[in-house]
Design an enzyme around this catalytic site. Structure first.
Site, PDB file in Angstrom:
ATOM      1  CG  ASP A  85      -3.458   9.664  11.879  1.00  9.85           C
ATOM      2  OD1 ASP A  85      -3.016   9.606  13.043  1.00  9.85           O
ATOM      3  OD2 ASP A  85      -2.791   9.456  10.878  1.00  9.85           O
ATOM      4  CE  LYS A 119      -1.734   1.593   4.045  1.00 10.14           C
ATOM      5  NZ  LYS A 119      -1.355   3.017   4.232  1.00 10.14           N
ATOM      6  CG  ASN A 120       2.491   2.572   3.593  1.00 12.82           C
ATOM      7  OD1 ASN A 120       1.300   2.829   3.433  1.00 12.82           O
ATOM      8  ND2 ASN A 120       3.027   2.367   4.777  1.00 12.82           N
ATOM      9  CG  ASP A 148       2.975   1.005   9.621  1.00 19.70           C
ATOM     10  OD1 ASP A 148       2.819   1.882  10.481  1.00 19.70           O
ATOM     11  OD2 ASP A 148       2.897   1.247   8.405  1.00 19.70           O
TER      12      ASP A 148
HETATM   13  C1  UD1 Z   1       4.537   6.507   6.654  1.00 22.06           C
HETATM   14  C2  UD1 Z   1       3.588   5.345   6.477  1.00 22.06           C
HETATM   15  C3  UD1 Z   1       3.079   4.847   7.820  1.00 22.06           C
HETATM   16  C4  UD1 Z   1       4.222   4.532   8.729  1.00 22.06           C
HETATM   17  C5  UD1 Z   1       5.192   5.718   8.821  1.00 22.06           C
HETATM   18  C6  UD1 Z   1       6.435   5.430   9.620  1.00 22.06           C
HETATM   19  C7  UD1 Z   1       2.529   5.804   4.355  1.00 22.06           C
HETATM   20  C8  UD1 Z   1       1.260   6.140   3.648  1.00 22.06           C
HETATM   21  N1  UD1 Z   1       2.450   5.775   5.683  1.00 22.06           N
HETATM   22  O1  UD1 Z   1       3.802   7.586   7.240  1.00 22.06           O
HETATM   23  O2  UD1 Z   1       2.284   3.687   7.597  1.00 22.06           O
HETATM   24  O3  UD1 Z   1       3.736   4.247  10.017  1.00 22.06           O
HETATM   25  O4  UD1 Z   1       5.609   6.102   7.494  1.00 22.06           O
HETATM   26  O5  UD1 Z   1       7.108   4.334   9.104  1.00 22.06           O
HETATM   27  O6  UD1 Z   1       3.550   5.536   3.756  1.00 22.06           O
HETATM   28  N2  UD1 Z   1       6.963  14.073  11.246  1.00 22.06           N
HETATM   29  C9  UD1 Z   1       7.102  15.412  11.574  1.00 22.06           C
HETATM   30  N3  UD1 Z   1       7.075  16.324  10.575  1.00 22.06           N
HETATM   31  C10 UD1 Z   1       6.945  15.992   9.262  1.00 22.06           C
HETATM   32  C11 UD1 Z   1       6.807  14.613   8.931  1.00 22.06           C
HETATM   33  C12 UD1 Z   1       6.824  13.684   9.942  1.00 22.06           C
HETATM   34  O7  UD1 Z   1       7.231  15.748  12.744  1.00 22.06           O
HETATM   35  O8  UD1 Z   1       6.955  16.881   8.392  1.00 22.06           O
HETATM   36  C13 UD1 Z   1       7.000  13.043  12.317  1.00 22.06           C
HETATM   37  C14 UD1 Z   1       5.676  12.290  12.425  1.00 22.06           C
HETATM   38  O9  UD1 Z   1       4.763  12.983  13.239  1.00 22.06           O
HETATM   39  C15 UD1 Z   1       6.128  10.998  13.056  1.00 22.06           C
HETATM   40  C16 UD1 Z   1       7.500  10.752  12.422  1.00 22.06           C
HETATM   41  O10 UD1 Z   1       7.928  12.032  11.943  1.00 22.06           O
HETATM   42  O11 UD1 Z   1       6.300  11.144  14.437  1.00 22.06           O
HETATM   43  C17 UD1 Z   1       7.505   9.750  11.273  1.00 22.06           C
HETATM   44  O12 UD1 Z   1       6.570  10.126  10.296  1.00 22.06           O
HETATM   45  P1  UD1 Z   1       6.739   9.774   8.755  1.00 22.06           P
HETATM   46  O13 UD1 Z   1       7.928   8.873   8.568  1.00 22.06           O
HETATM   47  O14 UD1 Z   1       6.696  11.026   7.972  1.00 22.06           O
HETATM   48  O15 UD1 Z   1       5.430   8.939   8.478  1.00 22.06           O
HETATM   49  P2  UD1 Z   1       4.431   9.059   7.254  1.00 22.06           P
HETATM   50  O16 UD1 Z   1       5.179   9.285   5.995  1.00 22.06           O
HETATM   51  O17 UD1 Z   1       3.327   9.989   7.609  1.00 22.06           O
END
Ligand code: UD1
Length: 417
Positions: free
Chosen positions: A117, A22-23, A305
């Site tokens: 979320d 999915k991701n 995950d």
């Molecule tokens: C993606 C995955 C999700 C998985 C996550 C971590 C998809 C659709 N989703 O989510 O299933 O759990 O990676 O492996 O691919 N953060 C910030 N600022 C930002 C971006 C992130 O503070 O601009 C923080 C987030 O709040 C979190 C951490 O960084 O605490 C990791 O987030 P991130 O790796 O960005 O996850 P997603 O890409 O949202």
């Protein structure tokens, strides 16, 4: 009201075909906004989130056709509307990954701000800072991020944290920027390497994806291509956990053991037997599992995950395990549901202490998110009586045929509405 009904089951035997990730699929679909022409994507899971991303691409002006099973034909006529509406972003946070490609291709993008979320706030500051380093300017009003730029310029970007989404957004923008972009402390997930290989097929020059340093040489133009999405390591982990909990021996056909090293090591310590073979991954559990401690970390660490599945396994293991969540602060909500099923778990901040019990006890529970919902399903295999998992629509966001697959392995599971 839809619900999944599970009765005590196991051992499980048989084969499960692992779908595309999915991701990875969602980001590759978003990357189709970078070039005109017709793309053919194979191994795309038939799940709600993919349908939502299709809707988003259609709202941008593309057409999406489902050809054979798990294959999509996406046509980008050019001249897209560079706006992702709230109605779609609200339903799927991953929609934010259209920001980078739309900016790079059209010099503007308007994307609704994703809300929090079920596992807490998920900011996008790193996405925006990275794109600003490439020359984009952003304003936020009426719940939307408005971005615009001349042609983007390559830059060296050091991420504060290896964010998956920020790495992907920046990578998809940098492929059409002028000059070289270097992303340091990039996320290393296999889905990022898959996205990079798709971009390279399109004509981009991306080196080092899958490591902490990604070097992108911008090009003038990209083209439409075909690509098969990498297998879903999280889906594979779900069936692996089902065997850990219910016992048995199954083959995860198509799984990529090399993407699941730390998980395999951990469940090996717990007493499962795992072996990589040419078909994928063979997993077996013939005795009670032993508790271990674990902490979630960015790849190649244990993915956040995977955590709901590991917690469900620990809930019926011998001994006490401590689980530490290092990525998402609020990602423990489903634990209340496991407690309703008789699990002995205490949470304190970002730690959970899990004392294993012999069996859980079937109860009505609610799926809060994709993985938490699936973890309740696999936990229910070891619950006496009947477990009723409500709101399985959350599970449908990320799983194609979870109920059918578990049933074919011998689980007593059905879906009712
Ligand atoms: C993606 C995955 C999700 C998985 C996550 C971590 C998809 C659709 N989703 O989510 O299933 O759990 O990676 O492996 O691919 N953060 C910030 N600022 C930002 C971006 C992130 O503070 O601009 C923080 C987030 O709040 C979190 C951490 O960084 O605490 C990791 O987030 P991130 O790796 O960005 O996850 P997603 O890409 O949202």
């Amino acid at each position: 009201m839809d619900r999944i009904i599970v009765k005590p089951s196991g051992p499980l035997y048989g084969d499960v075909e692992i779908n595309g990730a999915k991701n990875s699929a969602l980001k590759i679909m978003a990357a189709c906004s970078l070039a005109e022409g017709t793309f053919h994507l194979m191994n795309v899971p038939d799940i709600t989130d993919v349908r939502l991303m299709s809707e988003l691409l259609v709202s941008l002006g593309m057409t999406v056709r489902e050809n054979d099973t798990n294959s999509l034909e996406i046509t980008n006529p050019g001249n897209l509307t560079a706006e992702a509406p709230y109605e779609l972003v609200e339903k799927m946070r991953a929609s934010i990954v259209v920001l980078g490609p739309l900016l790079a291709r059209y010099g503007k993008a308007r994307v609704a701000l994703p809300g929090g979320d079920d596992f807490g706030p998920r900011p996008i500051d790193m996405h925006l800072r990275g794109l600003e380093m490439l020359g984009a300017k952003f304003a936020s009003e009426h719940g939307y991020i408005d971005g615009h730029c001349e042609r983007l310029r390559g830059s060296r970007i050091v991420l504060e944290f290896p964010s998956v989404g920020a790495t992907e957004n920046i990578m998809m923008a940098a492929v059409l920027a002028d000059g070289t972009t270097i992303i340091e402390n990039a996320a290393r997930e296999p889905e990022i390497a898959d996205l990079a290989s798709f971009l390279n097929r399109m004509g981009a020059s991306v080196l080092g994806a899958g490591t902490s340093t990604i070097v992108i040489e911008g090009v003038e133009k990209l083209g439409a291509v075909e690509h098969a999405v990498v297998p879903d390591r999280i889906e594979a982990a779900t069936y692996l956990a089902a065997v850990g909990i219910a016992g048995g021996e199954i083959n995860l056909i198509g799984a990529r053991p090399d993407h699941m090293d730390m998980l395999c090591q951990k469940v090996g310590e717990m007493g499962m037997r795992i072996s990589a073979d040419s078909n994928g991954l063979w997993v077996m559990a013939n005795k009670s599992l032993k508790a271990v401690d674990l902490a979630t970390l960015p790849y190649p660490g244990i993915a956040t995950d995977y955590k709901p599945f590991l917690v469900a396994m620990l809930a019926v293991s011998e001994g006490v395990g401590i689980v530490t969540e290092n990525l998402f602060s609020g990602r423990f909500r489903y634990i209340d549901e496991l407690i309703r099923m008789g699990a002995d778990i205490r949470t304190e901040g970002h730690h959970a202490v899990i004392r294993g019990v012999e069996n859980l006890s079937g109860a009505p529970v609610r799926a809060h998110d994709i993985r938490a919902g699936a973890a309740l399903v696999v936990a229910a295999l070891r619950a006496q009586g009947q477990t009723e998992i409500r709101e399985p629509s959350h599970i449908d966001r990320g799983y194609e045929n979870l109920v059918e697959n578990l049933s074919s392995l011998g689980a007593d599971i059905s879906r009712e509405n």
